[in-house]
Design a protein around this motif. Structure first.
Motif, PDB file in Angstrom:
ATOM      1  N   LEU A   1       0.830  -1.205   0.000  1.00 46.36           N
ATOM      2  CA  LEU A   1       0.000   0.000   0.000  1.00 46.36           C
ATOM      3  C   LEU A   1       0.864   1.254   0.000  1.00 46.36           C
ATOM      4  CD1 LEU A   1      -2.802   1.310   0.203  1.00 46.36           C
ATOM      5  CD2 LEU A   1      -2.620   1.119   2.699  1.00 46.36           C
ATOM      6  N   ILE A   2       1.921   1.256   0.791  1.00 45.92           N
ATOM      7  CA  ILE A   2       2.802   2.431   0.868  1.00 45.92           C
ATOM      8  C   ILE A   2       3.468   2.696  -0.477  1.00 45.92           C
ATOM      9  CG2 ILE A   2       4.967   3.286   1.855  1.00 45.92           C
ATOM     10  CD1 ILE A   2       4.123   1.935   4.496  1.00 45.92           C
ATOM     11  N   VAL A   3       3.984   1.637  -1.132  1.00 53.14           N
ATOM     12  CA  VAL A   3       4.641   1.797  -2.431  1.00 53.14           C
ATOM     13  C   VAL A   3       3.650   2.323  -3.462  1.00 53.14           C
ATOM     14  CG1 VAL A   3       5.799   0.595  -4.324  1.00 53.14           C
ATOM     15  CG2 VAL A   3       6.381   0.036  -1.962  1.00 53.14           C
ATOM     16  N   CYS A   4       2.439   1.765  -3.482  1.00 53.42           N
ATOM     17  CA  CYS A   4       1.408   2.220  -4.431  1.00 53.42           C
ATOM     18  C   CYS A   4       1.076   3.691  -4.201  1.00 53.42           C
ATOM     19  CB  CYS A   4       0.143   1.376  -4.295  1.00 53.42           C
ATOM     20  SG  CYS A   4       0.292  -0.292  -4.951  1.00 53.42           S
ATOM     21  N   LEU A   5       0.906   4.062  -2.945  1.00 53.18           N
ATOM     22  CA  LEU A   5       0.564   5.453  -2.636  1.00 53.18           C
ATOM     23  C   LEU A   5       1.699   6.403  -3.000  1.00 53.18           C
ATOM     24  CD1 LEU A   5      -1.275   5.064   0.802  1.00 53.18           C
ATOM     25  CD2 LEU A   5      -2.277   5.647  -1.409  1.00 53.18           C
ATOM     26  N   LEU A   6       2.938   5.967  -2.803  1.00 53.67           N
ATOM     27  CA  LEU A   6       4.083   6.807  -3.164  1.00 53.67           C
ATOM     28  C   LEU A   6       4.132   7.045  -4.675  1.00 53.67           C
ATOM     29  CD1 LEU A   6       6.911   5.393  -0.855  1.00 53.67           C
ATOM     30  CD2 LEU A   6       5.901   7.682  -0.770  1.00 53.67           C
ATOM     31  N   ILE A   7       3.933   5.968  -5.455  1.00 55.28           N
ATOM     32  CA  ILE A   7       3.955   6.106  -6.914  1.00 55.28           C
ATOM     33  C   ILE A   7       2.791   6.977  -7.385  1.00 55.28           C
ATOM     34  CG2 ILE A   7       3.710   4.874  -9.109  1.00 55.28           C
ATOM     35  CD1 ILE A   7       5.141   2.512  -7.811  1.00 55.28           C
ATOM     36  N   PHE A   8       1.589   6.684  -6.872  1.00 55.35           N
ATOM     37  CA  PHE A   8       0.415   7.444  -7.273  1.00 55.35           C
ATOM     38  C   PHE A   8       0.534   8.900  -6.840  1.00 55.35           C
ATOM     39  CE2 PHE A   8      -3.945   8.949  -6.394  1.00 55.35           C
ATOM     40  CZ  PHE A   8      -4.442   8.887  -7.686  1.00 55.35           C
ATOM     41  N   GLY A   9       1.058   9.125  -5.651  1.00 57.79           N
ATOM     42  CA  GLY A   9       1.236  10.494  -5.163  1.00 57.79           C
ATOM     43  C   GLY A   9       2.221  11.281  -6.006  1.00 57.79           C
ATOM     44  N   ALA A  10       3.331  10.626  -6.393  1.00 58.60           N
ATOM     45  CA  ALA A  10       4.334  11.287  -7.236  1.00 58.60           C
ATOM     46  C   ALA A  10       3.738  11.652  -8.586  1.00 58.60           C
ATOM     47  CB  ALA A  10       5.540  10.371  -7.421  1.00 58.60           C
ATOM     48  N   SER A  11       2.996  10.724  -9.178  1.00 55.26           N
ATOM     49  CA  SER A  11       2.375  10.968 -10.476  1.00 55.26           C
ATOM     50  C   SER A  11       1.347  12.088 -10.397  1.00 55.26           C
ATOM     51  CB  SER A  11       1.720   9.690 -10.985  1.00 55.26           C
ATOM     52  OG  SER A  11       0.950   9.954 -12.138  1.00 55.26           O
ATOM     53  N   SER A  12       0.457  12.017  -9.402  1.00 53.46           N
ATOM     54  CA  SER A  12      -0.585  13.038  -9.258  1.00 53.46           C
ATOM     55  C   SER A  12       0.026  14.414  -9.025  1.00 53.46           C
ATOM     56  CB  SER A  12      -1.512  12.677  -8.090  1.00 53.46           C
ATOM     57  OG  SER A  12      -2.115  11.429  -8.295  1.00 53.46           O
ATOM     58  N   SER A  13       1.071  14.462  -8.217  1.00 54.72           N
ATOM     59  CA  SER A  13       1.738  15.746  -7.963  1.00 54.72           C
ATOM     60  C   SER A  13       2.329  16.314  -9.236  1.00 54.72           C
ATOM     61  CB  SER A  13       2.842  15.564  -6.917  1.00 54.72           C
ATOM     62  OG  SER A  13       2.313  15.074  -5.706  1.00 54.72           O
ATOM     63  N   LEU A  14       2.969  15.436 -10.027  1.00 55.38           N
ATOM     64  CA  LEU A  14       3.573  15.881 -11.285  1.00 55.38           C
ATOM     65  C   LEU A  14       2.506  16.415 -12.238  1.00 55.38           C
ATOM     66  CD1 LEU A  14       6.352  16.002 -12.655  1.00 55.38           C
ATOM     67  CD2 LEU A  14       5.902  13.767 -13.632  1.00 55.38           C
ATOM     68  N   ILE A  15       1.383  15.707 -12.347  1.00 53.37           N
ATOM     69  CA  ILE A  15       0.295  16.139 -13.221  1.00 53.37           C
ATOM     70  C   ILE A  15      -0.262  17.484 -12.763  1.00 53.37           C
ATOM     71  CG2 ILE A  15      -2.077  15.626 -13.931  1.00 53.37           C
ATOM     72  CD1 ILE A  15      -1.286  12.650 -13.911  1.00 53.37           C
ATOM     73  N   LEU A  16      -0.505  17.631 -11.468  1.00 50.36           N
ATOM     74  CA  LEU A  16      -1.087  18.873 -10.947  1.00 50.36           C
ATOM     75  C   LEU A  16      -0.117  20.039 -11.059  1.00 50.36           C
ATOM     76  CD1 LEU A  16      -2.924  17.438  -7.802  1.00 50.36           C
ATOM     77  CD2 LEU A  16      -3.927  18.141  -9.983  1.00 50.36           C
ATOM     78  N   ILE A  17       1.182  19.758 -10.912  1.00 54.09           N
ATOM     79  CA  ILE A  17       2.191  20.813 -11.089  1.00 54.09           C
ATOM     80  C   ILE A  17       2.209  21.279 -12.546  1.00 54.09           C
ATOM     81  CG2 ILE A  17       4.674  21.263 -11.149  1.00 54.09           C
ATOM     82  CD1 ILE A  17       4.870  19.489  -8.609  1.00 54.09           C
ATOM     83  N   PHE A  18       2.211  20.304 -13.484  1.00 49.88           N
ATOM     84  CA  PHE A  18       2.167  20.652 -14.909  1.00 49.88           C
ATOM     85  C   PHE A  18       0.926  21.482 -15.224  1.00 49.88           C
ATOM     86  CE2 PHE A  18       4.980  16.917 -16.338  1.00 49.88           C
ATOM     87  CZ  PHE A  18       6.044  17.770 -16.613  1.00 49.88           C
ATOM     88  N   ALA A  19      -0.201  21.101 -14.618  1.00 46.87           N
ATOM     89  CA  ALA A  19      -1.469  21.765 -14.928  1.00 46.87           C
ATOM     90  C   ALA A  19      -1.542  23.167 -14.329  1.00 46.87           C
ATOM     91  CB  ALA A  19      -2.640  20.923 -14.421  1.00 46.87           C
ATOM     92  N   GLY A  20      -1.050  23.319 -13.119  1.00 47.88           N
ATOM     93  CA  GLY A  20      -1.247  24.580 -12.419  1.00 47.88           C
ATOM     94  C   GLY A  20      -0.184  25.632 -12.613  1.00 47.88           C
ATOM     95  N   MET A  21       1.028  25.248 -13.022  1.00 47.26           N
ATOM     96  CA  MET A  21       2.129  26.201 -13.037  1.00 47.26           C
ATOM     97  C   MET A  21       2.552  26.646 -14.430  1.00 47.26           C
ATOM     98  SD  MET A  21       4.496  24.742  -9.904  1.00 47.26           S
ATOM     99  CE  MET A  21       5.542  26.188  -9.953  1.00 47.26           C
TER     100      MET A  21
ATOM    101  N   TYR B   1       2.805  11.229 -20.632  1.00 49.83           N
ATOM    102  CA  TYR B   1       1.418  11.080 -20.171  1.00 49.83           C
ATOM    103  C   TYR B   1       1.075  12.183 -19.173  1.00 49.83           C
ATOM    104  CZ  TYR B   1      -2.706   9.178 -17.879  1.00 49.83           C
ATOM    105  OH  TYR B   1      -3.969   9.018 -17.351  1.00 49.83           O
ATOM    106  N   CYS B   2       1.952  12.407 -18.219  1.00 52.83           N
ATOM    107  CA  CYS B   2       1.692  13.417 -17.182  1.00 52.83           C
ATOM    108  C   CYS B   2       1.511  14.797 -17.796  1.00 52.83           C
ATOM    109  CB  CYS B   2       2.821  13.427 -16.158  1.00 52.83           C
ATOM    110  SG  CYS B   2       2.887  11.943 -15.123  1.00 52.83           S
ATOM    111  N   PHE B   3       2.342  15.137 -18.780  1.00 52.12           N
ATOM    112  CA  PHE B   3       2.236  16.447 -19.414  1.00 52.12           C
ATOM    113  C   PHE B   3       0.949  16.551 -20.233  1.00 52.12           C
ATOM    114  CE2 PHE B   3       2.817  19.312 -23.004  1.00 52.12           C
ATOM    115  CZ  PHE B   3       3.260  20.466 -22.375  1.00 52.12           C
ATOM    116  N   THR B   4       0.618  15.478 -20.970  1.00 53.57           N
ATOM    117  CA  THR B   4      -0.545  15.515 -21.856  1.00 53.57           C
ATOM    118  C   THR B   4      -1.845  15.635 -21.072  1.00 53.57           C
ATOM    119  OG1 THR B   4       0.629  14.162 -23.480  1.00 53.57           O
ATOM    120  CG2 THR B   4      -1.753  14.320 -23.727  1.00 53.57           C
ATOM    121  N   VAL B   5      -2.004  14.815 -20.019  1.00 52.48           N
ATOM    122  CA  VAL B   5      -3.259  14.868 -19.272  1.00 52.48           C
ATOM    123  C   VAL B   5      -3.343  16.115 -18.393  1.00 52.48           C
ATOM    124  CG1 VAL B   5      -3.526  12.372 -19.285  1.00 52.48           C
ATOM    125  CG2 VAL B   5      -2.426  13.477 -17.330  1.00 52.48           C
TER     126      VAL B   5
END
Length: 313
Positions: free
Chosen positions: A36-56, A155-159
């Motif tokens: 669970l911790i590994v999954c959350l770390l990967i998902f958290g890193a991805s979501s953060s990257l996507i939101l940073i690309f989107a917001g900044m 993918y992160c940049f596109t979405v």
């Protein structure tokens, strides 16, 4: 540390240590909390990257500007148009209609990007769930799919952009779930839900129809491989076809009567055809084709269907 020294012995020791570490990964992931911790770390890193690309980001890509402008006309005047006057079929309608309520509530462009990027984040979750269930809770495979799908910079940049790919990825991952995991005992619900997904893809990017063909064969394969009742397949097919017609017919009829007979989903006004087929088109030219934009400007006063035909011819 001797294991990190240079030379044959040091190299051999480093390799051994690495292989020992790799051999312990499966047992580590078998612990529910560790997995669970590994999954959350990967998902958290991805979501953060996507939101940073989107917001900044401060740039606006060509497609994003088009979608945002058309969404504004829907919000302000209640018309799906490219110039606020004439009805258009320039772009597929789902993205502008999704953005229109955000404009009505005075969302900024980057705020809309943030909301829109949630489609991409939900797609990652859906794909992980599909893998988890199909592989019967295989943690290694599920984790690999999660990592490969979510830590892809492209993918992160596109979405994180207002692009149809964000919505399409969600619909495709939902389709995978429905095709492989929806119980065949409920063909009516399955037909309607799959219809919603395929219609969503067509109203976001009509070219997505090509990817729907193998998915159609997959549905047939599942019905026959599981020896489902023939009546259920008929119910599924009728539900799917009826739902698709009900969802697509209003927009097709609107284009037929208000844009031009024979226009079903989109025209792209011929410019996309030139961008992809001009003699200047190359691997990295993208939308930067001077001759295509010059012709687009020359015929800018032409009616959309006429302009589309001229540029394609």
């Amino acid at each position: 540390n001797h294991s990190m020294t240079t030379g044959p012995k040091g190299g051999t020791q480093a390799t051994t240590n690495f292989m020992n570490f790799i051999s312990k990964v499966p047992s580590f992931l078998q612990r529910p909390r560790s997995f669970l911790i590994v999954c959350l770390l990967i998902f958290g890193a991805s979501s953060s990257l996507i939101l940073i690309f989107a917001g900044m980001r401060h740039d606006r890509l060509m497609d994003e500007s088009d979608y945002w402008e058309m969404a504004g006309y829907i919000a302000e005047k209640g018309i799906y148009s490219k110039d606020s006057v004439a009805p258009t079929a320039y772009r597929p309608p789902l993205i502008p209609f999704f953005l229109a309520p955000l404009q009505s509530y005075h969302f900024s462009f980057n705020s809309a990007r943030l909301v829109f990027s949630l489609w991409g984040i939900l797609s990652i979750v859906m794909l992980f769930v599909v893998t988890w269930k199909i592989t019967q809770k295989d943690r290694i495979v599920s984790l690999l799919v999660l990592a490969l799908s979510s830590l892809n910079p492209v993918y992160c940049f596109t979405v994180a952009s207002i692009y149809p790919q964000s919505v399409i990825c969600f619909f495709y991952s939902s389709l995978l779930y429905l095709i492989f995991l929806h119980p065949l005992k409920r063909p009516l619900a399955g037909g309607i839900l799959i219809s919603l997904c395929t219609t969503g893809i067509l109203l976001s990017a009509p070219s997505g129809v090509f990817a729907l063909v193998p998915m159609g064969f997959t549905v047939l394969w599942r019905f026959f491989s599981e020896k489902a009742n023939g009546v259920r397949f008929v119910v599924f097919f009728i539900a799917y076809l009826t739902s698709s017609l009900l969802l697509l017919s209003p927009y097709i009829y609107r284009n037929h009567t208000n844009v031009h007979p024979g226009i079903y989903l989109t025209t792209n006004t011929g410019i996309n055809f030139l961008l992809g087929n001009s003699p200047e088109t190359g691997a990295n030219t993208g939308v930067h084709i001077k001759s295509a934009h010059a012709l687009d400007e020359i015929y800018s006063d032409k009616y959309e269907y006429v302009k589309n035909k001229i540029l394609i011819d």
